[in-house]
Scaffold this active site. Structure first.
Site, PDB file in Angstrom:
ATOM      1  CB  SER A  59       2.903  14.330  -2.539  1.00  0.00           C
ATOM      2  OG  SER A  59       4.172  14.474  -1.933  1.00  0.00           O
TER       3      SER A  59
ATOM      4  CE1 TYR B 105       4.742   9.705  -4.679  1.00  0.00           C
ATOM      5  CE2 TYR B 105       5.651  11.817  -4.009  1.00  0.00           C
ATOM      6  CZ  TYR B 105       4.805  10.758  -3.782  1.00  0.00           C
ATOM      7  OH  TYR B 105       4.000  10.747  -2.660  1.00  0.00           O
TER       8      TYR B 105
HETATM    9  N1  NAD Z   1       3.696   8.484   3.300  1.00  0.00           N
HETATM   10  C1  NAD Z   1       3.964   9.730   2.941  1.00  0.00           C
HETATM   11  O1  NAD Z   1       4.828  10.386   3.564  1.00  0.00           O
HETATM   12  C2  NAD Z   1       3.219  10.388   1.804  1.00  0.00           C
HETATM   13  C3  NAD Z   1       3.490  11.731   1.549  1.00  0.00           C
HETATM   14  C4  NAD Z   1       2.817  12.361   0.502  1.00  0.00           C
HETATM   15  C5  NAD Z   1       1.896  11.674  -0.257  1.00  0.00           C
HETATM   16  N2  NAD Z   1       1.657  10.361   0.011  1.00  0.00           N
HETATM   17  C6  NAD Z   1       0.673   9.663  -0.839  1.00  0.00           C
HETATM   18  O2  NAD Z   1      -0.260   8.987  -0.047  1.00  0.00           O
HETATM   19  C7  NAD Z   1      -0.806   7.889  -0.775  1.00  0.00           C
HETATM   20  C8  NAD Z   1      -0.758   6.639   0.085  1.00  0.00           C
HETATM   21  O3  NAD Z   1       0.605   6.281   0.325  1.00  0.00           O
HETATM   22  P1  NAD Z   1       1.123   5.623   1.691  1.00  0.00           P
HETATM   23  O4  NAD Z   1       2.172   6.497   2.223  1.00  0.00           O
HETATM   24  O5  NAD Z   1      -0.008   5.232   2.534  1.00  0.00           O
HETATM   25  O6  NAD Z   1       1.888   4.350   1.076  1.00  0.00           O
HETATM   26  P2  NAD Z   1       1.759   2.783   1.370  1.00  0.00           P
HETATM   27  O7  NAD Z   1       2.817   2.163   0.524  1.00  0.00           O
HETATM   28  O8  NAD Z   1       1.772   2.505   2.831  1.00  0.00           O
HETATM   29  O9  NAD Z   1       0.299   2.432   0.802  1.00  0.00           O
HETATM   30  C9  NAD Z   1      -0.011   2.520  -0.573  1.00  0.00           C
HETATM   31  C10 NAD Z   1      -1.029   1.447  -0.901  1.00  0.00           C
HETATM   32  O10 NAD Z   1      -1.333   1.558  -2.308  1.00  0.00           O
HETATM   33  C11 NAD Z   1      -1.369   0.239  -2.842  1.00  0.00           C
HETATM   34  N3  NAD Z   1      -1.105   0.244  -4.280  1.00  0.00           N
HETATM   35  C12 NAD Z   1       0.104   0.343  -4.910  1.00  0.00           C
HETATM   36  N4  NAD Z   1      -0.070   0.243  -6.234  1.00  0.00           N
HETATM   37  C13 NAD Z   1      -1.403   0.084  -6.449  1.00  0.00           C
HETATM   38  C14 NAD Z   1      -2.191  -0.075  -7.610  1.00  0.00           C
HETATM   39  N5  NAD Z   1      -1.649  -0.138  -8.835  1.00  0.00           N
HETATM   40  N6  NAD Z   1      -3.524  -0.197  -7.460  1.00  0.00           N
HETATM   41  C15 NAD Z   1      -4.095  -0.184  -6.229  1.00  0.00           C
HETATM   42  N7  NAD Z   1      -3.387  -0.055  -5.092  1.00  0.00           N
HETATM   43  C16 NAD Z   1      -2.055   0.080  -5.203  1.00  0.00           C
HETATM   44  C17 NAD Z   1      -0.314  -0.529  -2.073  1.00  0.00           C
HETATM   45  O11 NAD Z   1      -0.505  -1.943  -2.152  1.00  0.00           O
HETATM   46  C18 NAD Z   1      -0.496   0.022  -0.672  1.00  0.00           C
HETATM   47  O12 NAD Z   1      -1.434  -0.737   0.062  1.00  0.00           O
HETATM   48  C19 NAD Z   1       0.029   7.799  -2.052  1.00  0.00           C
HETATM   49  O13 NAD Z   1      -0.682   8.408  -3.114  1.00  0.00           O
HETATM   50  C20 NAD Z   1       1.272   8.597  -1.718  1.00  0.00           C
HETATM   51  O14 NAD Z   1       1.899   9.130  -2.865  1.00  0.00           O
HETATM   52  C21 NAD Z   1       2.307   9.701   1.013  1.00  0.00           C
END
Ligand code: NAD
Length: 281
Positions: A143, A156
């Site tokens: 991230s 986080y």
């Molecule tokens: N959205 C952002 O702005 C952003 C920014 C930086 C990093 N990220 C990272 O991107 C990745 C994806 O996040 P996103 O934004 O798509 O979020 P999201 O909440 O839309 O999707 C995350 C998915 O992970 C699944 N999940 C949660 N716990 C789990 C577990 N124990 N085992 C398996 N699956 C699990 C959830 O059910 C969900 O489908 C994450 O690692 C997040 O930290 C996101």
């Protein structure tokens, strides 16, 4: 340029957001997919969309990435199902908000279990298969909080800084030991997904007291910070894999924060705190 067509690609957290968009982007390029998530409904919706997007075979399994034995068994299942595994996208992750002073150890354990151990489990379980493919890639999602620490986000930020260290170590080991395995650490900025709302819903469900500040933070993220379409984020990530980039900033916000953190190592936190205060108004 590494072609994705025909490759077996594993995506964790594929039921929503970036994981779903990665699955669809890979399917459009003709990859064969192994998709997993804890959320079965979201997972099945992604698999159906991936099938329509024209990918090859799609394997789905409900999987909690924090479950070490579960991940080990899953890697064996995927390898025997497809006969080979080329790429693993360790994407599953959750956000969480609380001060260090008030956090229970269980909050750290939950976030570390998914965001850090999940990445280590996925990497270790699939690495022998990815190496054996002779043309593999490990992609770990960190991230912008992999280089920027923010108040109330110690759980986080700690995991996302650690994912960077783990992934960069892996890349140097693969290089030194002569394995044909690319390694990419991904630093997304604000991507328009469910992550902020999921964090608040989970805090509510676990009985954590939700303050007006927590609700204000969720609104700030959903309305002002999480801007990029996940499909665009997935394209940037897949292109970084195709060109074997060691690290990829996803979005101008991530690029700007990366630059400022390096240019102003002692002052950037004060600047970001002031910017956040202004945005909350
Ligand atoms: N959205 C952002 O702005 C952003 C920014 C930086 C990093 N990220 C990272 O991107 C990745 C994806 O996040 P996103 O934004 O798509 O979020 P999201 O909440 O839309 O999707 C995350 C998915 O992970 C699944 N999940 C949660 N716990 C789990 C577990 N124990 N085992 C398996 N699956 C699990 C959830 O059910 C969900 O489908 C994450 O690692 C997040 O930290 C996101």
């Amino acid at each position: 340029m590494t072609a994705v067509a025909g490759k077996v690609c594993v995506v964790t957290g594929a039921g929503s957001g970036i994981g779903r968009a990665l699955a669809l982007g890979l399917a459009r390029r003709g990859a064969r997919l192994a998709l997993s998530d804890v959320n079965e409904a979201g997972l099945q919706a992604t698999a159906a969309d991936a099938g329509r997007a024209g990918g090859g075979a799609v394997h789905t399994q409900v999987l909690d990435v924090s479950d070490r034995e579960g991940m080990t068994a899953y890697a064996a299942t995927v390898a025997s199902h497809f006969g080979v595994v080329h790429q693993i996208y360790n994407n599953a992750g959750i956000a969480h908000s609380n001060t260090i002073l008030e956090s229970e150890y269980e909050e750290y354990e939950r976030v570390f279990g998914i965001n850090l151990w999940g990445v280590i489990h996925g990497t270790k379980a699939f690495l022998p298969h990815v190496i054996a493919s002779g043309d593999g890639h490990v992609i770990n999602v960190s991230s912008l909080n992999g280089f920027l620490a923010q108040p109330d986000m110690s759980h986080y930020c700690t995991t996302k800084f650690a994912v960077r260290g783990f992934t960069e170590t892996l890349r140097s080991e693969m290089r030194r030991d002569g394995h044909r395995v690319g390694v990419t650490v991904v630093h997304p900025g604000g991507i328009k997904t469910n992550i902020a709302s999921a964090a608040l819903n989970e805090a509510r469900a676990s009985g954590q007291e939700i303050t007006p500040e927590d609700e204000q933070r969720e609104r700030l993220y959903n309305e002002k910070l999480l801007k990029m379409d996940p499909a665009q984020a997935a394209e940037i990530i897949i292109k970084a894999v195709e060109t074997d980039r060691p690290r990829v900033m996803v979005g101008n916000d991530a690029k700007l924060v990366d630059f400022l953190v390096r240019m102003l190592p002692a002052r950037h936190q004060t600047l970001f705190a002031a910017a956040e205060r202004r945005m909350r108004k």
